[in-house]
Write an enzyme that holds these catalytic residues in place. Structure first.
Site, PDB file in Angstrom:
ATOM      1  N   LEU A   1      58.091  34.732  -7.718  1.00  0.00           N
ATOM      2  CA  LEU A   1      58.886  33.960  -8.681  1.00  0.00           C
ATOM      3  C   LEU A   1      59.536  32.728  -8.059  1.00  0.00           C
ATOM      4  O   LEU A   1      60.407  32.100  -8.659  1.00  0.00           O
ATOM      5  CB  LEU A   1      59.941  34.861  -9.325  1.00  0.00           C
ATOM      6  CG  LEU A   1      59.360  36.090 -10.033  1.00  0.00           C
ATOM      7  CD1 LEU A   1      60.472  36.975 -10.554  1.00  0.00           C
ATOM      8  CD2 LEU A   1      58.412  35.687 -11.145  1.00  0.00           C
ATOM      9  N   CYS A   2      59.099  32.374  -6.878  1.00  0.00           N
ATOM     10  CA  CYS A   2      59.639  31.226  -6.160  1.00  0.00           C
ATOM     11  C   CYS A   2      58.966  29.944  -6.654  1.00  0.00           C
ATOM     12  O   CYS A   2      57.751  29.895  -6.807  1.00  0.00           O
ATOM     13  CB  CYS A   2      59.366  31.442  -4.674  1.00  0.00           C
ATOM     14  SG  CYS A   2      60.377  30.475  -3.592  1.00  0.00           S
ATOM     15  N   HIS A   3      59.763  28.912  -6.905  1.00  0.00           N
ATOM     16  CA  HIS A   3      59.217  27.631  -7.360  1.00  0.00           C
ATOM     17  C   HIS A   3      58.499  26.904  -6.224  1.00  0.00           C
ATOM     18  O   HIS A   3      58.983  26.919  -5.092  1.00  0.00           O
ATOM     19  CB  HIS A   3      60.342  26.719  -7.863  1.00  0.00           C
ATOM     20  CG  HIS A   3      61.004  27.208  -9.098  1.00  0.00           C
ATOM     21  ND1 HIS A   3      62.052  28.095  -9.067  1.00  0.00           N
ATOM     22  CD2 HIS A   3      60.771  26.942 -10.404  1.00  0.00           C
ATOM     23  CE1 HIS A   3      62.442  28.354 -10.305  1.00  0.00           C
ATOM     24  NE2 HIS A   3      61.678  27.668 -11.138  1.00  0.00           N
TER      25      HIS A   3
ATOM     26  N   MET B   1      64.686  30.568   0.328  1.00  0.00           N
ATOM     27  CA  MET B   1      63.492  31.388   0.560  1.00  0.00           C
ATOM     28  C   MET B   1      62.546  30.717   1.554  1.00  0.00           C
ATOM     29  O   MET B   1      61.908  31.387   2.362  1.00  0.00           O
ATOM     30  CB  MET B   1      62.772  31.694  -0.749  1.00  0.00           C
ATOM     31  CG  MET B   1      63.585  32.543  -1.716  1.00  0.00           C
ATOM     32  SD  MET B   1      64.297  34.029  -0.969  1.00  0.00           S
ATOM     33  CE  MET B   1      62.841  34.888  -0.408  1.00  0.00           C
ATOM     34  N   GLU B   2      62.474  29.408   1.511  1.00  0.00           N
ATOM     35  CA  GLU B   2      61.624  28.676   2.448  1.00  0.00           C
ATOM     36  C   GLU B   2      62.141  28.827   3.875  1.00  0.00           C
ATOM     37  O   GLU B   2      61.357  29.033   4.809  1.00  0.00           O
ATOM     38  CB  GLU B   2      61.529  27.208   2.036  1.00  0.00           C
ATOM     39  CG  GLU B   2      60.697  26.963   0.795  1.00  0.00           C
ATOM     40  CD  GLU B   2      61.325  27.426  -0.520  1.00  0.00           C
ATOM     41  OE1 GLU B   2      60.582  27.530  -1.501  1.00  0.00           O
ATOM     42  OE2 GLU B   2      62.546  27.694  -0.563  1.00  0.00           O
TER      43      GLU B   2
ATOM     44  N   ASP C   1      52.199  38.801  16.559  1.00  0.00           N
ATOM     45  CA  ASP C   1      50.735  38.763  16.539  1.00  0.00           C
ATOM     46  C   ASP C   1      50.166  38.301  17.876  1.00  0.00           C
ATOM     47  O   ASP C   1      49.207  38.878  18.386  1.00  0.00           O
ATOM     48  CB  ASP C   1      50.250  37.855  15.416  1.00  0.00           C
ATOM     49  CG  ASP C   1      48.737  37.779  15.353  1.00  0.00           C
ATOM     50  OD1 ASP C   1      48.087  38.847  15.283  1.00  0.00           O
ATOM     51  OD2 ASP C   1      48.197  36.662  15.381  1.00  0.00           O
TER      52      ASP C   1
END
Length: 158
Positions: free
Chosen positions: A76-78, A114-115, A129
């Site tokens: 739901l992130c733009h 969020m970014e 990793d």
């Protein structure tokens, strides 16, 4: 702080928040994450003797790329037009860990928290990793928002 989940509508369904009517403002967010590891693993990273190459450079690029792809990962992130993404990595040998910090900026209608969180998280995952061949029990922890500026909710700082 609000007591309402903005991504849940009156019927209880998840939806993308409509930001059409929101004002464009300068927005900025900072986040951090840590990855703990054995001192020997950290020494390999710091000395540049890791067989996969420059771990910090790769993690930095991965974090930047991840910030740009956040809306592809978080449902739901733009999608945002980021104007700055910075990822910094700091070896902390006294704690056998790496601290990752991120900064995201833009002029827009929604925040960049969020970014920033995604950038720090993916940089930590990239270190994992690249180093998992020599150590599988590394721990990624303390992923958190440090600061946010701009928008209706104003300034937040840990």
């Amino acid at each position: 702080m609000s007591n309402v989940f903005t991504h849940i509508n009156a019927d209880g369904n998840a939806h993308m928040v409509d930001v059409t009517e929101k004002a464009v403002t300068e927005r900025e967010a900072r986040a951090e994450a840590f990855i703990e590891m054995a001192s020997t693993t950290l020494e390999m990273i710091m000395s540049g003797s890791h067989h996969k190459g420059d771990v910090f450079a790769t993690a930095r690029i991965a974090g930047i790329q991840a910030a740009k792809k956040t809306s592809d990962l978080i449902p739901l992130c733009h999608p945002l037009m980021l104007t700055k993404v910075e990822v910094d990595l700091e070896a902390q040998p006294e704690h056998n860990r790496v601290r990752i910090t991120s900064l995201c900026k833009l002029s827009g209608k929604t925040g960049v928290e969020m970014e920033a969180l995604t950038a720090a998280s993916v940089a930590a995952l990239t270190i994992y990793d690249m180093c998992k061949a020599v150590q599988k029990d590394m721990v990624i922890s303390q992923v958190r928002l440090l600061e946010k500026r701009g928008g209706k909710s104003g300034h937040f700082k840990v």
